[in-house]
Design a protein around this motif. Structure first.
Motif, PDB file in Angstrom:
ATOM      1  N   ASP A 102       4.005   1.776  -7.794  1.00 57.52           N
ATOM      2  CA  ASP A 102       4.710   1.676  -9.076  1.00 57.52           C
ATOM      3  C   ASP A 102       6.130   1.144  -8.854  1.00 57.52           C
ATOM      4  O   ASP A 102       7.118   1.844  -9.081  1.00 57.52           O
ATOM      5  CB  ASP A 102       4.728   3.061  -9.747  1.00 57.52           C
ATOM      6  N   LYS A 113       0.820  -1.221   0.000  1.00 61.45           N
ATOM      7  CA  LYS A 113       0.000   0.000   0.000  1.00 61.45           C
ATOM      8  C   LYS A 113       0.856   1.275   0.000  1.00 61.45           C
ATOM      9  O   LYS A 113       0.315   2.379   0.086  1.00 61.45           O
ATOM     10  CB  LYS A 113      -0.910   0.018   1.234  1.00 61.45           C
ATOM     11  N   ILE A 141       2.183   3.539  -1.809  1.00 62.89           N
ATOM     12  CA  ILE A 141       2.222   4.185  -3.131  1.00 62.89           C
ATOM     13  C   ILE A 141       3.087   5.444  -3.106  1.00 62.89           C
ATOM     14  O   ILE A 141       3.981   5.625  -3.952  1.00 62.89           O
ATOM     15  CB  ILE A 141       0.778   4.489  -3.605  1.00 62.89           C
ATOM     16  N   ASP A 188      -6.878  -0.284  -3.848  1.00 64.01           N
ATOM     17  CA  ASP A 188      -7.370  -0.213  -5.237  1.00 64.01           C
ATOM     18  C   ASP A 188      -6.234  -0.008  -6.236  1.00 64.01           C
ATOM     19  O   ASP A 188      -6.339  -0.389  -7.397  1.00 64.01           O
ATOM     20  CB  ASP A 188      -8.373   0.944  -5.381  1.00 64.01           C
ATOM     21  N   GLN A 189      -5.157   0.611  -5.758  1.00 65.97           N
ATOM     22  CA  GLN A 189      -4.024   0.917  -6.640  1.00 65.97           C
ATOM     23  C   GLN A 189      -2.771   0.252  -6.089  1.00 65.97           C
ATOM     24  O   GLN A 189      -2.559   0.203  -4.873  1.00 65.97           O
ATOM     25  CB  GLN A 189      -3.847   2.447  -6.684  1.00 65.97           C
TER      26      GLN A 189
END
Length: 563
Positions: A174, A145, A147, A170-171
């Motif tokens: 990277d 998580k 991000i 949800d994301q």
């Protein structure tokens, strides 16, 4: 305490499995209750094999992770192995760093400070990597998580590989690779690996590129088995095989750090229960009371004499931890009574000076007392931090998600989670959490339950049954130690309370004249009147071995007694 007798399997299936395996009714029934219906599935269950393990490259992004690490090895890059401060995190870091050191010199480890940095990847950790020219960070048991943190590392030219097993948001961050079987787009067949298990899959993939098989990596499985036990993941399928072989390593050729921890334990063979109650708390105590680095240092040490010295320190941390969690639990119980909150659907308590390192343990203890979803808060910098624990069947993660408007950050599992919030949101959060649980929980889940596998007669218990039951191990979620029930039991007349404050009970049970068997009931001292009444009673129990003065005898470990 509510007793629930599991449904009996189809008698025709019991009969068929009895014949195929040459076993009795009890064993056939227990196997069918565990989904074992054929000779082949029984063979897999009783004789775990390395062939039961899946190809690591089935995990999404595994190929990308291997390519990036191989590049780092070829170029001699500085690699930082980063992990959480609990057992799963520290064993993962020990595993990954030990393996990579066999192939690359410039490996370092980083465990965030529980108090200064908190859970997961921290900006401070990334700054440390940047200041010391690390170009690759491998994060274990955390990161799925993170991000913003991964984006921050990218700005500084630092690549990330994430090995996690927590539910993603949800994301995804990277990163170069995000290894997490719980990713929605990951087709890895087994979803319940712990963080150390995901790390083991990564070193298996790396080793396969060197022509090595999983058998060549067995020395790391003592770490994996410890993480599986400590993180309370289901001990089924792949985890069962990893735990089975890991226990063999612990019992035959443990790493010096493990050997030092268990040197004082007077047992010939350690079980997964021993790992959970002896090894894991000591490893955990480092991160709780001092710093998780102490655990990694112990678990990666190759000299036994040095490891033994480190183990003495770890043991002291554990003693301090026990005293602290006992005191805070007592203070929390007083707070619940003073606030008249004994009858609620949740337990939410807070005191700013409670030790952050033990609030998870305190939450577990309060759950045992009041049997409802529980949160224990303490002050952490300018925020409040909490550990959450749940009761079986209730997803506390989802309940927290429903209160996210008041939460700064949270993560975890169905039964255990962590969160932070601003002090001004505490009261509103507490009210909302109580309301969400009240509306969504099945009230049956608030009554402690004993799930009974089978009703049997005491006369059916013998050494042969015990030998087979031992082969059902390793036990844990998804494969609990079988629980039996017997009715119409009497005490032979010598039953008594034992232990401090007469908390426990010891008796010899019988149903007829020739089936006497010793019983011990921890925490059941208040049942003494039931066994002294001279009337028959019912018992639930697991079958155990008592080792005393070099002799081994069967005994029942009682879970409950009812008139």
């Amino acid at each position: 305490m509510h007793w629930t007798l599991k449904p009996k399997p189809d008698p025709l299936k019991v009969e068929a499995l009895k014949k195929e395996l040459q076993v009795d009714d009890i064993v056939a029934t227990l196997l069918l209750q565990r989904g074992i219906t054929t000779y082949e599935s029984a063979k897999t269950f009783f004789r775990p094999s390395f062939d039961d393990l899946h190809d690591p490259f089935l995990m999404k992004d595994m190929d990308k992770a291997v390519v990036r690490i191989e590049k780092a090895i070829v170029n001699g890059e500085n690699v930082l192995v980063y992990g959480d401060y609990d057992v799963d995190g520290t064993t993962s870091v020990a595993l990954m760093s030990s393996y990579l050191k066999t192939r690359l010199e410039s490996i370092a480890t980083y465990i965030p400070d529980r108090y200064d940095e908190g859970y997961g990847i921290s900006y401070k950790g990334i700054d440390f990597a940047n200041d010391n020219d690390f170009t690759l960070i491998i994060a274990l048991d955390c990161g799925v998580k993170a991000i913003d943190k991964i984006a921050y590392a990218q700005e500084k030219g630092i690549d990330f590989i994430i090995c996690d097993h927590h539910r993603p948001g949800d994301q995804l961050p990277d990163a170069v690779a995000v290894l997490d079987p719980k990713r929605g787009d990951c087709e890895y067949p087994f979803k319940e690996l712990c963080g150390c298990g995901v790390g083991f899959k990564l070193i298996t993939a790396l080793a396969s590129n060197q022509g090595q098989s999983v058998e060549d990596l067995t020395e790391y499985l003592d770490l994996v088995a410890t993480a599986i036990g400590a993180d309370i993941v289901p001990i089924v399928e792949e985890n069962r095989a990893l735990a089975y072989f890991g226990l063999q390593v612990i019992n035959t050729k443990p790493r010096p750090g493990m050997k030092a921890i268990i040197a004082e334990v007077k047992k010939d063979e350690l079980t997964i229960t021993d790992v959970v109650f002896i090894i894991a708390p000591r490893i955990n105590a480092a991160g709780r009371m001092k710093h998780g680095n102490h655990a990694v240092t112990l678990l990666t040490e190759t000299d036994f004499n040095l490891a033994a010295a480190y183990a003495v320190d770890i043991d002291q941390f554990n003693t301090d931890r026990r005293e602290t969690d006992k005191r805070i639990t007592e203070e929390a119980l007083i707070q619940i009574e003073e606030n008249n909150e004994q009858k609620g659907f949740t337990t939410v308590v807070y005191r700013e000076d409670w030790h952050k390192g033990v609030i998870g343990i305190v939450a577990s203890r309060l759950t045992e007392t009041y049997f409802r979803p529980t949160l224990v808060f303490t002050k952490s910098g300018d925020k409040l931090a909490a550990s959450a624990r749940s009761v079986k069947g209730f997803d506390v993660y989802n309940a927290l998600e429903a209160c996210s408007e008041y939460i700064e950050q949270f993560g975890g599992h169905k039964y255990a989670a962590g969160l932070t919030l601003l002090p001004e949101n505490y009261d509103a959060f507490k009210a909302k959490f109580e309301n969400i649980v009240k509306k969504s929980i099945d009230q049956k889940l608030l009554i402690p339950e004993i799930k009974v596998d089978l009703k049997i007669e005491l006369g059916q218990i013998n050494d042969k049954l015990m030998r087979i039951l031992k082969q059902f191990a390793p036990f844990g979620p998804g494969n609990m130690s079988p629980t039996f029930m017997s009715q119409g039991v009497k005490d032979t007349g010598w039953g008594k309370c034992v232990g401090e404050d007469d908390k426990h009970i010891r008796l010899t049970a019988t149903q007829s004249f020739n089936d006497k068997i010793a019983c011990i009931g921890f925490g059941l001292g208040d049942k003494i009147d039931v066994i002294k009444s001279k009337r028959p009673f019912s018992i639930t129990y697991s079958i155990d071995e008592n080792h005393w003065n070099g002799k081994i005898s069967l005994q029942l470990k009682l879970k409950d007694i009812k008139e």
